[in-house]
Design a protein around this motif. Structure first.
Motif, mmCIF file in Angstrom:
data_model
loop_
_atom_site.group_PDB
_atom_site.id
_atom_site.type_symbol
_atom_site.label_atom_id
_atom_site.label_comp_id
_atom_site.label_asym_id
_atom_site.label_seq_id
_atom_site.Cartn_x
_atom_site.Cartn_y
_atom_site.Cartn_z
ATOM 1 N N LYS A 235 48.131 45.718 47.805
ATOM 2 C CA LYS A 235 47.951 44.366 48.330
ATOM 3 C C LYS A 235 46.490 44.092 48.647
ATOM 4 C CE LYS A 235 50.030 41.407 51.863
ATOM 5 N NZ LYS A 235 50.794 41.455 53.112
ATOM 6 N N ASP A 236 45.882 43.214 47.855
ATOM 7 C CA ASP A 236 44.524 42.726 48.104
ATOM 8 C C ASP A 236 43.549 43.871 48.416
ATOM 9 O OD1 ASP A 236 42.658 40.683 48.211
ATOM 10 O OD2 ASP A 236 42.886 40.409 50.373
ATOM 11 N N LEU A 237 43.547 44.846 47.546
ATOM 12 C CA LEU A 237 42.749 46.061 47.770
ATOM 13 C C LEU A 237 41.381 45.939 47.100
ATOM 14 C CD1 LEU A 237 42.698 49.043 48.767
ATOM 15 C CD2 LEU A 237 43.654 49.679 46.557
ATOM 16 N N SER A 238 40.331 46.219 47.843
ATOM 17 C CA SER A 238 38.977 46.189 47.281
ATOM 18 C C SER A 238 38.202 47.416 47.729
ATOM 19 C CB SER A 238 38.224 44.934 47.747
ATOM 20 O OG SER A 238 38.877 43.773 47.336
ATOM 21 N N PHE A 239 37.538 48.064 46.786
ATOM 22 C CA PHE A 239 36.607 49.145 47.127
ATOM 23 C C PHE A 239 35.754 49.455 45.902
ATOM 24 C CE2 PHE A 239 40.436 51.357 45.669
ATOM 25 C CZ PHE A 239 39.940 52.296 44.783
ATOM 26 N N THR A 240 34.668 50.161 46.130
ATOM 27 C CA THR A 240 33.748 50.511 45.051
ATOM 28 C C THR A 240 33.539 52.018 45.052
ATOM 29 O OG1 THR A 240 32.636 48.396 45.310
ATOM 30 C CG2 THR A 240 31.454 50.084 44.088
ATOM 31 N N VAL A 241 33.484 52.590 43.854
ATOM 32 C CA VAL A 241 33.233 54.021 43.714
ATOM 33 C C VAL A 241 31.895 54.191 43.002
ATOM 34 C CG1 VAL A 241 34.101 56.186 42.763
ATOM 35 C CG2 VAL A 241 35.706 54.443 43.580
ATOM 36 N N SER A 242 30.970 54.901 43.652
ATOM 37 C CA SER A 242 29.614 55.019 43.113
ATOM 38 C C SER A 242 29.428 56.310 42.335
ATOM 39 C CB SER A 242 28.592 54.982 44.261
ATOM 40 O OG SER A 242 28.810 53.838 45.046
ATOM 41 N N PRO A 243 28.554 56.267 41.326
ATOM 42 C CA PRO A 243 28.237 57.502 40.590
ATOM 43 C C PRO A 243 27.453 58.471 41.462
ATOM 44 C CG PRO A 243 26.869 55.665 39.824
ATOM 45 C CD PRO A 243 27.893 55.089 40.762
ATOM 46 N N GLY A 244 27.496 59.734 41.103
ATOM 47 C CA GLY A 244 26.742 60.743 41.828
ATOM 48 C C GLY A 244 27.406 61.210 43.100
ATOM 49 N N ARG A 245 28.617 60.728 43.344
ATOM 50 C CA ARG A 245 29.318 61.107 44.570
ATOM 51 C C ARG A 245 30.779 61.409 44.246
ATOM 52 N NH1 ARG A 245 26.266 59.582 48.847
ATOM 53 N NH2 ARG A 245 27.941 59.431 50.361
ATOM 54 N N VAL A 246 31.385 62.224 45.066
ATOM 55 C CA VAL A 246 32.824 62.449 44.940
ATOM 56 C C VAL A 246 33.511 61.545 45.957
ATOM 57 C CG1 VAL A 246 34.718 64.096 45.117
ATOM 58 C CG2 VAL A 246 32.499 64.840 44.230
ATOM 59 N N THR A 247 34.386 60.677 45.457
ATOM 60 C CA THR A 247 35.087 59.764 46.356
ATOM 61 C C THR A 247 36.549 60.189 46.466
ATOM 62 O OG1 THR A 247 33.632 57.956 45.710
ATOM 63 C CG2 THR A 247 35.731 57.356 46.752
ATOM 64 N N GLY A 248 36.971 60.407 47.689
ATOM 65 C CA GLY A 248 38.368 60.759 47.930
ATOM 66 C C GLY A 248 39.175 59.491 48.126
ATOM 67 N N PHE A 249 40.276 59.374 47.393
ATOM 68 C CA PHE A 249 41.148 58.206 47.500
ATOM 69 C C PHE A 249 42.400 58.699 48.215
ATOM 70 C CE2 PHE A 249 43.755 54.921 44.927
ATOM 71 C CZ PHE A 249 43.593 53.973 45.923
ATOM 72 N N LEU A 250 42.474 58.363 49.498
ATOM 73 C CA LEU A 250 43.441 59.044 50.351
ATOM 74 C C LEU A 250 44.500 58.103 50.894
ATOM 75 C CD1 LEU A 250 40.705 60.936 52.376
ATOM 76 C CD2 LEU A 250 42.039 61.858 50.478
ATOM 77 N N GLY A 251 45.672 58.626 51.047
ATOM 78 C CA GLY A 251 46.763 57.869 51.629
ATOM 79 C C GLY A 251 48.025 58.691 51.537
ATOM 80 N N PRO A 252 49.009 58.381 52.369
ATOM 81 C CA PRO A 252 50.258 59.132 52.303
ATOM 82 C C PRO A 252 50.958 58.908 50.968
ATOM 83 C CG PRO A 252 50.252 57.568 54.154
ATOM 84 C CD PRO A 252 49.038 57.306 53.362
#
Lengths: 302, 270
Positions: A26-43
């Protein structure tokens, strides 16, 4: 491994409603940048997999966009070379060998068959490459899924629960692999239902619950202050000293007899105890504080 | 976008070559069509069937060139297995969820469907060639003890050409059916019930309708009207010309594929 900068991944006002009006995202916004490890977390069931599948053109968003390098996945000129994805460990034909599975995908991506052997080696499956997948364990399937993602030597990796089924050694290996990938400039988005699993791996976190964004930022921004654990025979005298320090200070007794203090650093607690003449038997900081925050953030109120 | 069509067909070929189903069903198809041909020779052979109820052979069938052609035409009975091969090619992607990695490598989903159809046209043709070889060998051997009309090169060539075209089309049809009904069991059952029950009954009762169904069109495409006449009660008047049969089969496959690419293949892959 290429040293080129990976693409930016952008999820903008993404909404996905499945049939029978189940709102997964629902109406989800985020950005994932290069050069970094991004954790996408949730139950479990929070919409992580649906979001990743929208990013990869497998699920059509109801509203909003999921873009890689500014484009929907299916408009990428060379999707396999831009994004490598490992979505789940079940998408293999049981009668095929790992090597042949990789050769099938390599051909479809216009890559030479020799890439199959290269990625098998990269994930440590060379010896098992000619075995049929019906014999593969969950951990081996996870490694094969990662190998499949690596075929096109992509700038971005999107991995759905890659640590599931891996033994501790495998998780350690995955961690260092993903760190190296990001250090070389790659974009790494990795989902998990447990922050503790990812805590030592990720730079950034995107936390969702029930399909909605809870928090996005750097891992350190999650931490709301140090949690201090202490034990003292002079507890009755010490606690009032601590609580007097400010309105943000809290102290709770825990079942094991220790006291959990928030709002003060370990150094401050130590100083107050020393100047108050209180004996301390333990003074430490909580190591799983982030996990606690994560659980608080994603606690279901349904 | 993404890899050229040649690479997609190569990928589809690797999918086929690295599992067993194609080899198994091809072998079954060869054995089945050869047994059919051998049986047709034996039941027409003078003396062998005497005494069996209802088998009063007034003509010496083996002396008729068109009967010999019909025996060779049994290569076309491999069509059911070719149809199933096409159905399985598409549905096994959904059954084993390999469709995920397939669509990740080729996000333009229609291209996957076209590549599969192209490859399976070739596989259908290949099965036709080996089935025909088996039928030719069996027929030649079975005819040895009897007086018979010769197996002419002309008849053999026309049957082979018909089988190659017909089975190529049947494989394409199978892929289109599999993309429309992505549940493997449902697709296989539907295909079998259609061929063995629905179409057989319709053709028997209404030959004029039967010629427009896939099986009737297949017979027309293979131009082996006599075979249909013997097994299904079709008269020559109720068979389309070969090019008509080819067009009807292509139309079925095209319509199924077009519907699939707008419905089942557009669905979310979850």
């Amino acid at each position: 491994m290429t040293a080129t900068t990976g693409p930016t991944i952008e999820v903008a006002s993404l909404t996905k409603v499945f049939r029978r009006s189940v709102t997964a995202v629902k109406d989800l916004s985020f950005t994932v940048s290069p050069g970094r490890v991004t954790g996408f977390l949730g139950p479990n069931g929070s919409g992580k997999t649906t979001t990743l599948r929208c990013l990869l053109g497998l699920v059509r968003p109801t509203d909003g966009q999921a873009l890689v390098d500014g484009r929907p996945y299916r408009d990428l000129p060379n999707p396999t070379g831009m994004v490598g994805a490992a979505l789940e460990a079940s998408g293999f034909h049981p009668g095929r060998t790992a090597r042949n599975h990789l050769r099938v995908v390599a051909a479809a991506a216009g890559l030479p068959a020799s890439r199959a052997d290269e990625v098998l080696e990269a994930v440590g499956l060379t010896d098992a490459g000619r075995r049929r997948l019906v014999e593969y364990s969950l951990g081996m399937r996870q490694r094969l899924a990662l190998a499949t993602a690596l075929l096109g030597d992509p700038g971005a990796l999107i991995l759905d629960e890659p640590a599931n089924g891996l033994d501790p050694e495998g998780i350690a290996w995955l961690r260092s692999y993903l760190r190296a990938r990001a250090a070389a400039g790659g974009t790494v988005l990795v989902s998990s239902h447990a922050l503790s699993e990812m805590q030592q791996t990720v730079d950034d976190v995107v936390i969702i619950n029930k399909g909605e964004l809870v928090q996005a930022g750097t891992l350190s921004s999650l931490s709301t202050g140090e949690r201090v654990v202490l034990r003292s025979p002079d507890e009755a005298r010490l606690l009032p000293l601590l609580l007097r320090e400010g309105s943000g200070v809290e102290a709770d007794s825990r079942p094991d007899g220790s006291i959990l203090v928030t709002g003060l650093s370990a150094a401050e607690v130590g100083h107050l105890a020393f100047s108050g003449g209180c004996e301390l038997h333990e003074l430490s900081t909580e190591s799983d504080a982030l996990e606690r925050i994560f659980l608080d953030l994603t606690r279901g109120d349904a | 976008m993404s890899a050229p069509a040649r690479d997609l067909v190569a990928s589809e070929w690797r999918k086929v070559a690295t599992t067993r189903i194609v080899w198994v069903l091809t072998a079954v198809a060869v054995v089945y069509s050869s047994v059919q041909a051998g049986t047709l020779v034996l039941i027409a052979a003078p003396g062998l069937m005497e005494g069996l109820a209802g088998t009063v052979l007034t003509d010496d069938l083996l002396a008729k060139p068109e009967y010999i052609t019909a025996v060779l035409g049994q290569a076309g009975t491999a069509s059911i297995f070719v149809l199933l091969l096409g159905v399985i090619a598409m549905t096994s992607e959904f059954r084993h969820m390999t469709i995920t990695s397939t669509f990740l490598a080729t996000p333009m989903r229609g291209r996957v469907l076209v590549a599969k159809m192209a490859l399976f046209a070739g596989i259908g043709a290949g099965v036709a060639v080996v089935a025909f070889a088996g039928v030719l060998l069996t027929t030649t051997l079975a005819l040895v003890p009897f007086d018979h009309a010769p197996i002419t090169l002309e008849a053999a060539a026309s049957v082979l050409a018909g089988a190659v075209v017909g089975l190529a089309l049947m494989a394409i049809l199978g892929v289109s059916v599999g993309s429309l009904i992505t549940n493997q069991v449902a697709a296989i059952v539907t295909a079998l019930v259609w061929v063995m029950l629905v179409e057989a009954l319709v053709t028997l009762a209404f030959p004029a309708v039967g010629q427009w169904l896939p099986g009737g069109a297949l017979n027309a495409a293979m131009a082996v009207a006599l075979r249909a006449d013997m097994s299904g009660g079709m008269s020559a008047a109720d068979v389309l010309p070969p090019w008509g049969g080819i067009l009807v089969l292509l139309a079925y496959a095209g319509v199924f594929a077009a519907i699939a690419s707008r419905t089942t293949l557009r669905r979310d892959i979850t």
